[in-house]
Design an enzyme around this catalytic site. Sequence first.
Site, short mmCIF file in Angstrom:
data_model
loop_
_atom_site.label_atom_id
_atom_site.label_comp_id
_atom_site.label_asym_id
_atom_site.label_seq_id
_atom_site.Cartn_x
_atom_site.Cartn_y
_atom_site.Cartn_z
N SER A 16 0.83 -1.20 0.00
CA SER A 16 0.00 0.00 0.00
C SER A 16 0.87 1.25 0.00
O SER A 16 2.10 1.18 0.11
CB SER A 16 -0.90 0.01 1.24
OG SER A 16 -0.11 0.23 2.41
N MET A 17 0.23 2.40 -0.10
CA MET A 17 0.96 3.65 0.06
C MET A 17 1.48 3.76 1.49
O MET A 17 0.90 3.21 2.43
CB MET A 17 0.06 4.84 -0.27
CG MET A 17 -0.35 4.90 -1.73
SD MET A 17 -1.16 6.45 -2.17
CE MET A 17 0.18 7.64 -1.99
N SER A 19 4.04 2.36 2.79
CA SER A 19 4.56 1.11 3.34
C SER A 19 6.07 1.00 3.22
O SER A 19 6.65 0.01 3.65
CB SER A 19 3.90 -0.10 2.65
OG SER A 19 4.16 -0.08 1.25
N GLU A 88 6.84 3.33 -9.19
CA GLU A 88 5.45 3.63 -9.54
C GLU A 88 5.02 2.86 -10.79
O GLU A 88 4.41 3.40 -11.72
CB GLU A 88 5.25 5.14 -9.74
CG GLU A 88 5.62 5.98 -8.54
CD GLU A 88 4.71 5.73 -7.33
OE1 GLU A 88 3.69 5.03 -7.48
OE2 GLU A 88 5.04 6.23 -6.23
N GLN A 90 2.68 0.88 -11.33
CA GLN A 90 1.24 0.77 -11.60
C GLN A 90 0.75 1.84 -12.58
O GLN A 90 -0.34 1.71 -13.14
CB GLN A 90 0.44 0.85 -10.30
CG GLN A 90 0.32 2.23 -9.68
CD GLN A 90 1.53 2.62 -8.85
OE1 GLN A 90 2.43 1.81 -8.64
NE2 GLN A 90 1.55 3.84 -8.35
N CYS A 144 -2.06 1.12 9.87
CA CYS A 144 -3.38 1.71 9.74
C CYS A 144 -3.48 2.96 10.62
O CYS A 144 -3.21 2.90 11.82
CB CYS A 144 -4.45 0.70 10.14
SG CYS A 144 -6.13 1.34 10.06
N CYS A 147 -6.53 2.36 13.43
CA CYS A 147 -6.43 1.48 14.60
C CYS A 147 -5.01 1.04 14.92
O CYS A 147 -4.77 0.45 15.98
CB CYS A 147 -7.31 0.25 14.40
SG CYS A 147 -6.70 -0.89 13.13
N CYS A 176 -6.03 -0.80 7.39
CA CYS A 176 -6.09 -2.26 7.42
C CYS A 176 -7.38 -2.74 6.77
O CYS A 176 -8.25 -1.94 6.40
CB CYS A 176 -5.99 -2.76 8.86
SG CYS A 176 -7.44 -2.32 9.86
#
Length: 227
Positions: A16-17, A19, A88, A90, A144, A147, A176
């Site tokens: 994910s971004m 990370s 990048e 993607q 996340c 949480c 998450c």
Amino acid sequence: MDRDRTTGWMEVICGSMFSGKTEELIRRLRRARIARQHTRVFKPALDERYSEDEVVSHNENSVTTTPVEAPPQIQELVQEADVVGIDEAQFFDDDLVPTCQALAEDGHRVIVVGLDTDYRAEPFDPMPQLMAVAEHVTKLHAVCVVCGAPANHSQRIVPGEDRVLVGATEAYEPRCRACFEPEPVTVTRPRPHTEALRAVATDDADASTNEADPEAADAASADGTAA
């Protein structure tokens, strides 16, 4: 290109971004340079978030890069590089897959970095195809911001349904599975400890990579500039 060496290989760094993907790319490139290997880095021309001619991580470490409009340009510009980094991924079209395959078969070590899913948590082409044909795949997680659990989704926090929306903390946050919402949500103010969680995300990404790859851990120790 006729290269007097054995066949190269492909590595994919995904997640994910926030990370630590680009940070990990920079670390591997620094290690290659310590080994006196010639490196070249490429990114899509549309990614101008931090710099037009650098790959910059979210914590502002950077390496010089060459923006390209389409994957075939990489083969034209790579020259005698031992290690080819592509950030990048993607944002490129499916031509990136045969381009990376050709580079590896020509003796290059190819390190491809990108989001594995989009803001709807759907596979982000061409990353699934690249992960399928790569010799090594490293999946990193952020933290996340809701949480504090490991985050594998990029939550869009601004309006818009376009799949490609180049942005950073103003447009996305890591979440998450339990806290993720497939539609964009509006965040009117910063969440408590958001920046601290993102900093931890990068640290956790480095730690998880080193646990999975003892060679990478040795490299981090040898490279005083590694994140």
